[in-house]
Design a protein around this motif. Structure first.
Motif, PDB file in Angstrom:
ATOM      1  N   GLN A 103      38.804  55.038 106.857  1.00  0.00           N
ATOM      2  CA  GLN A 103      38.578  55.079 105.439  1.00  0.00           C
ATOM      3  C   GLN A 103      39.834  55.709 104.521  1.00  0.00           C
ATOM      4  N   SER A 104      40.976  55.427 105.198  1.00  0.00           N
ATOM      5  CA  SER A 104      42.247  55.261 104.363  1.00  0.00           C
ATOM      6  C   SER A 104      42.431  54.208 103.793  1.00  0.00           C
ATOM      7  N   ASP A 105      43.903  53.920 103.389  1.00  0.00           N
ATOM      8  CA  ASP A 105      44.322  52.655 102.703  1.00  0.00           C
ATOM      9  C   ASP A 105      44.647  51.381 103.927  1.00  0.00           C
ATOM     10  N   PHE A 106      44.282  51.972 105.019  1.00  0.00           N
ATOM     11  CA  PHE A 106      44.345  51.057 106.114  1.00  0.00           C
ATOM     12  C   PHE A 106      43.941  49.806 106.013  1.00  0.00           C
ATOM     13  N   ALA A 107      42.882  49.451 105.503  1.00  0.00           N
ATOM     14  CA  ALA A 107      42.169  48.091 105.134  1.00  0.00           C
ATOM     15  C   ALA A 107      42.934  47.335 104.168  1.00  0.00           C
ATOM     16  N   GLU A 108      43.437  48.021 103.269  1.00  0.00           N
ATOM     17  CA  GLU A 108      44.417  47.199 102.425  1.00  0.00           C
ATOM     18  C   GLU A 108      45.830  46.642 103.277  1.00  0.00           C
ATOM     19  N   ILE A 109      46.080  47.412 103.900  1.00  0.00           N
ATOM     20  CA  ILE A 109      47.262  47.110 104.856  1.00  0.00           C
ATOM     21  C   ILE A 109      46.865  45.758 105.733  1.00  0.00           C
ATOM     22  N   LEU A 110      45.701  46.072 106.205  1.00  0.00           N
ATOM     23  CA  LEU A 110      45.118  44.664 107.139  1.00  0.00           C
ATOM     24  C   LEU A 110      45.055  43.494 106.268  1.00  0.00           C
ATOM     25  N   ARG A 111      44.419  43.672 105.083  1.00  0.00           N
ATOM     26  CA  ARG A 111      43.923  42.748 104.068  1.00  0.00           C
ATOM     27  C   ARG A 111      45.460  41.938 103.550  1.00  0.00           C
ATOM     28  N   SER A 112      46.262  42.732 103.366  1.00  0.00           N
ATOM     29  CA  SER A 112      47.459  42.145 103.077  1.00  0.00           C
ATOM     30  C   SER A 112      48.143  41.108 104.114  1.00  0.00           C
ATOM     31  N   PHE A 113      48.135  41.714 105.446  1.00  0.00           N
ATOM     32  CA  PHE A 113      48.785  41.140 106.535  1.00  0.00           C
ATOM     33  C   PHE A 113      47.803  39.895 106.672  1.00  0.00           C
ATOM     34  N   THR A 114      46.472  39.744 106.664  1.00  0.00           N
ATOM     35  CA  THR A 114      45.923  38.596 107.050  1.00  0.00           C
ATOM     36  C   THR A 114      46.238  37.591 105.863  1.00  0.00           C
ATOM     37  N   TYR A 115      46.299  38.067 104.679  1.00  0.00           N
ATOM     38  CA  TYR A 115      46.477  37.216 103.645  1.00  0.00           C
ATOM     39  C   TYR A 115      48.037  36.538 103.663  1.00  0.00           C
ATOM     40  N   THR A 116      48.711  37.241 104.186  1.00  0.00           N
ATOM     41  CA  THR A 116      50.279  36.720 104.461  1.00  0.00           C
ATOM     42  C   THR A 116      50.350  35.914 105.814  1.00  0.00           C
ATOM     43  N   PHE A 117      49.525  36.326 106.793  1.00  0.00           N
ATOM     44  CA  PHE A 117      49.623  35.492 108.075  1.00  0.00           C
ATOM     45  C   PHE A 117      48.025  35.224 108.472  1.00  0.00           C
ATOM     46  N   PRO A 118      47.830  34.072 107.896  1.00  0.00           N
ATOM     47  CA  PRO A 118      46.282  33.862 108.032  1.00  0.00           C
ATOM     48  C   PRO A 118      45.957  33.308 109.239  1.00  0.00           C
ATOM     49  N   ASN A 119      46.906  32.786 110.177  1.00  0.00           N
ATOM     50  CA  ASN A 119      46.848  32.193 111.448  1.00  0.00           C
ATOM     51  C   ASN A 119      47.084  33.239 112.737  1.00  0.00           C
ATOM     52  N   ILE A 120      47.262  34.537 112.259  1.00  0.00           N
ATOM     53  CA  ILE A 120      47.207  35.445 113.125  1.00  0.00           C
ATOM     54  C   ILE A 120      46.021  36.301 113.486  1.00  0.00           C
ATOM     55  N   LYS A 121      45.328  36.123 114.650  1.00  0.00           N
ATOM     56  CA  LYS A 121      44.114  37.016 114.741  1.00  0.00           C
ATOM     57  C   LYS A 121      44.295  38.315 114.952  1.00  0.00           C
ATOM     58  N   LEU A 122      43.416  39.177 114.368  1.00  0.00           N
ATOM     59  CA  LEU A 122      43.752  40.720 114.533  1.00  0.00           C
ATOM     60  C   LEU A 122      42.557  41.182 115.363  1.00  0.00           C
ATOM     61  N   ASN A 123      42.900  42.057 116.262  1.00  0.00           N
ATOM     62  CA  ASN A 123      41.961  42.696 117.190  1.00  0.00           C
ATOM     63  C   ASN A 123      42.088  44.074 116.814  1.00  0.00           C
ATOM     64  N   LEU A 124      40.952  44.901 116.838  1.00  0.00           N
ATOM     65  CA  LEU A 124      41.037  46.259 116.361  1.00  0.00           C
ATOM     66  C   LEU A 124      40.362  47.320 117.403  1.00  0.00           C
ATOM     67  N   ILE A 125      41.272  48.373 117.927  1.00  0.00           N
ATOM     68  CA  ILE A 125      40.385  49.248 118.637  1.00  0.00           C
ATOM     69  C   ILE A 125      40.790  50.762 118.006  1.00  0.00           C
ATOM     70  N   SER A 126      39.838  51.584 118.253  1.00  0.00           N
ATOM     71  CA  SER A 126      39.941  52.955 117.620  1.00  0.00           C
ATOM     72  C   SER A 126      39.976  54.099 118.682  1.00  0.00           C
ATOM     73  N   PHE A 145      48.428  52.770 114.658  1.00  0.00           N
ATOM     74  CA  PHE A 145      48.461  53.724 113.650  1.00  0.00           C
ATOM     75  C   PHE A 145      48.058  55.115 113.987  1.00  0.00           C
ATOM     76  N   SER A 146      48.956  56.016 114.046  1.00  0.00           N
ATOM     77  CA  SER A 146      48.235  57.250 114.429  1.00  0.00           C
ATOM     78  C   SER A 146      49.267  58.455 113.607  1.00  0.00           C
ATOM     79  N   ILE A 147      48.768  59.760 113.680  1.00  0.00           N
ATOM     80  CA  ILE A 147      49.176  60.916 113.434  1.00  0.00           C
ATOM     81  C   ILE A 147      50.894  61.300 113.986  1.00  0.00           C
ATOM     82  N   SER A 148      51.794  61.485 113.509  1.00  0.00           N
ATOM     83  CA  SER A 148      52.733  61.998 113.896  1.00  0.00           C
ATOM     84  C   SER A 148      52.688  62.970 115.308  1.00  0.00           C
ATOM     85  N   PRO A 149      53.501  62.761 116.120  1.00  0.00           N
ATOM     86  CA  PRO A 149      53.159  63.427 117.600  1.00  0.00           C
ATOM     87  C   PRO A 149      53.442  64.929 117.397  1.00  0.00           C
ATOM     88  N   PHE A 150      52.639  65.755 118.205  1.00  0.00           N
ATOM     89  CA  PHE A 150      52.960  67.252 118.267  1.00  0.00           C
ATOM     90  C   PHE A 150      53.644  67.498 119.523  1.00  0.00           C
TER      91      PHE A 150
END
Length: 297
Positions: A103-126, A145-150
């Protein structure tokens, strides 16, 4: 049979002239003839009808030409993709992200990456932070992508700061603190917390508990644990407890008549934030990782 023989055959079939085909392939005409004969022996059928003045394909040769052209095209494409993969411009990249970060701007990061590197297949896990780091350690994902460690950082990982988000206190509207314009950790010391974590994890090992312990100096009283964001919000609205959430998760609920969402401030009056990092193994052989890290610079 090898790719060179296929190349010689295709050259001869396309030119219907062994001399020109030999020149095109940078070999002698004698070598061209020998390779075609060797190929015909492997195929088990003549591929050309030829005499001193004329060359044409047999029926077998016409069929074989289409298949040979296809094989050469695919082999060239395989070489191209392999080169791109070695340069981090092709291949696959498996990315883990902390639950709710979509729900953050993570989707924008992924969109920019796939636009720049269309031949790289992305797989996501949460998952939660601890689970993601375990996936990374086991090489089940390439980066997270995660919170800085405690806790003490893992020496096997690189990490890079991505951005920070304000920490928000989420209360039901008739909560005694709902009239405030901000909150502190001290204000919430006696509150009942509802947390979005796996229910099988001890309270003192939950990321949210660790956050409050590290920054507020106490372990919160956790009355409910939810893995589902919608259920957590409903429980808060029903007056069953409060929660601390990053600002990007609270955005859709900011105008809710059942909730009060307030910023958490530090003792010096500045906004409390959660820092988010991208984390990857020091020993890894996927060049696409470096491509994404560099894009975040």
């Amino acid at each position: 049979m090898n790719l060179n023989q296929l190349e010689y055959f295709v050259a001869a079939a396309e030119t219907l002239n062994f001399t020109r085909a030999a020149s095109r392939c940078f070999i002698s005409q004698t070598a061209m003839t020998q390779q075609i004969r060797a190929l015909e022996k492997i195929v088990g059928a003549p591929l050309f009808i030829r005499d001193k003045h004329h060359v044409e394909l047999t029926i077998s040769g016409k069929v074989f030409l289409k298949e040979a052209q296809f094989i050469l095209e695919r082999s060239n494409e395989a070489l191209r993709m392999a080169r791109l993969a070695s340069e981090g411009e092709s291949g696959e990249l498996t990315i883990g992200y902390i639950r709710g970060y979509g729900q953050s701007d993570f989707a924008e990061i992924l969109r920019s990456f796939t636009y720049t590197f269309p031949n790289i297949k992305l797989n996501l896990i949460s998952g939660n932070s601890s689970d993601l780091l375990e996936h990374l350690e086991k090489k089940e994902c390439d980066m997270v992508f995660s919170i800085s460690p405690f806790r003490k950082d893992n020496l096997n990982f690189h990490r890079k700061y991505v951005r920070s988000y304000p920490v928000m206190g989420v209360l039901y509207t008739d909560h005694p603190l709902a009239s405030r314009d901000h909150l502190t950790y001290e204000d919430l010391k006696e509150e009942d917390f509802i947390m979005m974590q796996p229910s099988n994890r001890p309270k003192d090992q939950m990321e949210e508990s660790m956050l409050i312990y590290e920054r507020g100096g106490y372990l919160p009283n956790v009355v409910r644990v939810e893995g589902n964001q919608e259920s957590l919000i409903l429980m808060i609205a029903a007056g069953m407890g409060i929660s601390l959430l990053p600002e990007y998760i609270t955005r859709p609920y900011i105008k809710s008549q059942f909730l009060r969402i307030l910023p958490i401030l530090k003792q010096d009056g500045s906004a409390e934030t959660l820092d988010f990092d991208v984390i990857w193994r020091k020993e890894q052989d996927n060049p696409a990782v470096e491509q994404l890290v560099e894009m975040l610079s």
